[in-house]
Design an enzyme around this catalytic site. Structure first.
Site, PDB file in Angstrom:
ATOM      1  CE1 TYR A 149      -2.377  -0.459  -4.636  1.00  0.00           C
ATOM      2  CE2 TYR A 149      -0.318  -1.269  -5.582  1.00  0.00           C
ATOM      3  CZ  TYR A 149      -1.704  -1.253  -5.544  1.00  0.00           C
ATOM      4  OH  TYR A 149      -2.411  -2.037  -6.422  1.00  0.00           O
ATOM      5  CE  LYS A 153      -3.662  -3.838  -3.785  1.00  0.00           C
ATOM      6  NZ  LYS A 153      -5.047  -4.365  -3.816  1.00  0.00           N
TER       7      LYS A 153
END
Length: 244
Positions: A149, A153
């Site tokens: 994740y 990002k």
């Protein structure tokens, strides 16, 4: 601050729940023509019952060609919020190929795909535009179980800067918001464990998580003319987490 999006067409991805839904409803109140995109029709139906003026697109962003065609069908778009995202939270040693594919398909490839279609049309029409990509504080710091994740990002942040660099000559601004834990329904569920939550809260100088409206406020500001000299920026909505 007086904000109106009268005459503007705004596309919001991941708009059926959480931040995306809140944003779509708020933009509609500011007189924008809102197009809400999600892969889940039942949630889009709930949204349009709440605000019938919102238009909807039901498409899976992982399907590159179907997504491109769906976006072409609703052009022109003046303002874009790439909000759709997924979080596969596993320890680094447990990360799977499927985690990587899903996360990067939705969190990065969809931003590239949707933005290409929208921006090409903006340039053809010779209009200024604003794009906001929803990132995370996890792009800037290491968090347990966030390997994939956070990597996605981090990619969102540098993609945003590169877009801002290349599109600035066309008067198209591109920025991110980088929220901390946000009290959506999913956020409340994911951080319901008091011990886990307190460990994170201890690192936030303001001592609390973000409310959905606080993230939406930042996005609306970046979409508006009040931020006309801001591009390529990452705006933390994190209560000071990244300052510690």
């Amino acid at each position: 601050m007086n904000i109106s999006f009268d005459g503007k067409r705004v596309l919001v991805t991941g708009a059926s729940r959480g931040i995306g839904k809140n944003l779509a409803l708020r933009l509609s109140k500011y007189n924008a023509t809102v197009i809400a995109l999600s892969k889940t029709k039942k949630y889009l139906d709930i949204l349009t019952k709440q605000e019938p003026n919102i238009q909807t697109i039901c498409v899976d962003l992982r399907n590159w060609q179907e997504t491109r065609q769906a976006i072409k069908n609703i052009l022109p778009i003046d303002l874009l919020v790439n909000n759709a995202g997924v979080a596969c939270l596993n320890p680094f040693l447990s990360v799977t190929p499927e985690d990587c594919d899903l996360t990067f398909d939705v969190n990065i490839k969809s931003i590239i795909n949707v933005s290409q279609v929208v921006v090409e049309n903006m340039i053809e029409r010779k209009v200024a535009g604003s794009i906001v990509n929803v990132s995370s504080q996890a792009s800037c710091c290491a968090l347990n179980d966030h390997a994939v994740y956070s990597a996605s990002k981090g990619a969102v942040d540098i993609l945003t800067k590169t877009m801002a660099l290349e599109l600035g000559s066309h008067k198209i601004r591109v920025n991110t918001v980088n929220p901390t834990v946000t009290m959506t329904d999913m956020g409340k569920l994911g951080w319901s464990d008091e011990t886990k939550a307190q460990q994170m809260l201890n690192k936030i100088p303001l001592g609390r998580f973000a409310e959905v409206d606080e993230v939406t406020d930042a996005i609306i500001f970046l979409l508006s003319n009040h931020s006309s000299m801001i591009t390529g920026a990452n705006i933390p909505v994190d209560g000071g987490f990244l300052a510690t």
